[in-house]
Design a protein around this motif. Structure first.
Motif, PDB file in Angstrom:
ATOM      1  N   PHE B 150       0.833  -1.202   0.000  1.00  0.00           N
ATOM      2  CA  PHE B 150       0.000   0.000   0.000  1.00  0.00           C
ATOM      3  C   PHE B 150       0.871   1.256   0.000  1.00  0.00           C
ATOM      4  O   PHE B 150       0.615   2.215  -0.709  1.00  0.00           O
ATOM      5  CB  PHE B 150      -0.916  -0.001   1.231  1.00  0.00           C
ATOM      6  N   GLY B 151       1.927   1.214   0.785  1.00  0.00           N
ATOM      7  CA  GLY B 151       2.832   2.357   0.867  1.00  0.00           C
ATOM      8  C   GLY B 151       3.448   2.664  -0.487  1.00  0.00           C
ATOM      9  O   GLY B 151       3.533   3.822  -0.901  1.00  0.00           O
ATOM     10  N   ALA B 154       0.560   4.103  -2.762  1.00  0.00           N
ATOM     11  CA  ALA B 154       0.050   5.416  -2.376  1.00  0.00           C
ATOM     12  C   ALA B 154       1.048   6.522  -2.655  1.00  0.00           C
ATOM     13  O   ALA B 154       0.666   7.668  -2.833  1.00  0.00           O
ATOM     14  CB  ALA B 154      -0.314   5.412  -0.899  1.00  0.00           C
ATOM     15  N   THR B 155       2.325   6.205  -2.715  1.00  0.00           N
ATOM     16  CA  THR B 155       3.303   7.262  -2.985  1.00  0.00           C
ATOM     17  C   THR B 155       3.609   7.379  -4.466  1.00  0.00           C
ATOM     18  O   THR B 155       4.457   8.146  -4.865  1.00  0.00           O
ATOM     19  CB  THR B 155       4.607   6.997  -2.213  1.00  0.00           C
TER      20      THR B 155
END
Lengths: 32, 221
Positions: B150-151, B154-155
């Motif tokens: 997810f990290g 999302a970035t």
């Protein structure tokens, strides 16, 4: 057998700590 | 459903016959809580495990400050507090009842007596517990994998598709959180427990390893 349970449990604690460390820093782009 | 049948369906008693299961349940105390009550709080001392007899509980983990993440919801037959029961360390999460709930409470001291008088029953009990804890470890590892993934998404790294850039060895400039920038061709991305790293081949042919969390912007040449 209790040593086996303790071994797995240690890994579970470590895994939970690793998961907690993925929490975004306040104000970062991931801080939704 | 009789109590014997019920116990057999619970994973903690899976390898125990009705008589053996009763030896363990006799070593337990009972506790009844109304909805919204805390069974225990993260970092509390405690060495008892709890078996949900009826009702439902929610498990929360503190993320930072007063922010909690709901980890799971558990119902009849599920075990709570097993890690502190095993190692005597502090509670790793907070557990609250979602509704009126009944529990069997087994302390380390009570179980030590069972272990001494009925080592065969204790061994079967531990085998079941090992299976439960191992299943939870698998779940937590998967949550960790998802959180890291997810990290990355999302970035914006997913959109940039760093893997494609690696294959094509495109020239890029990475702008880092410290204010510096480095230029070169992305050679590979490595994933390990601490996250992702990018290996960059610089103009001078030297290799530089950049941790993903240090990258603020990527410019393509």
């Amino acid at each position: 057998m209790s040593e086996v349970v303790a071994f797995v449990s240690d890994h579970l604690r470590a895994s939970i700590e690793a998961l907690q460390a993925t929490a975004p820093e306040p104000g970062s782009p991931l801080d939704l | 459903m009789s109590d014997d049948t019920k116990l057999n369906r619970w994973r903690l008693f899976a390898e125990l016959d009705a008589g053996d299961a009763e030896v363990v349940t006799r070593a337990c105390e009972e506790r009844i809580l109304v909805g919204g009550e805390e069974l225990f709080h993260e970092n509390d001392a405690g060495d008892s495990l709890f078996i949900v007899q009826s009702g439902r509980v929610d498990v929360f983990k503190n993320i930072r400050g007063d922010v909690e993440r709901a980890l799971t919801s558990l119902g009849p037959g599920e075990v709570i507090g097993e890690m502190s029961f095993i190692d005597g360390a502090r509670r790793s999460a907070t557990v609250r009842t979602a509704e009126a709930s009944e529990f069997l409470v087994l302390s380390r001291q009570s179980f030590a007596k069972v272990q001494k008088e009925h080592p065969d029953i204790a061994a079967a009990f531990f085998r079941n517990m090992a299976a439960i804890v191992a299943a939870r470890l698998r779940t937590t590892n998967e949550l960790y994998r998802e959180a890291v993934s997810f990290g990355i998404e999302a970035t914006g790294a997913q959109t940039l598709n760093l893997n494609n850039m690696t294959e094509e060895l495109r020239h890029v400039t990475l702008y880092l959180s410290g204010g510096q920038s480095v230029s070169g061709r992305i050679l590979q991305m490595d994933h390990h427990a601490a996250g992702y790293t990018v290996v960059l081949k610089m103009e001078n042919e030297k290799l530089t390893v950049v941790p993903y969390h240090a990258i603020q912007r990527i410019d393509l040449a």
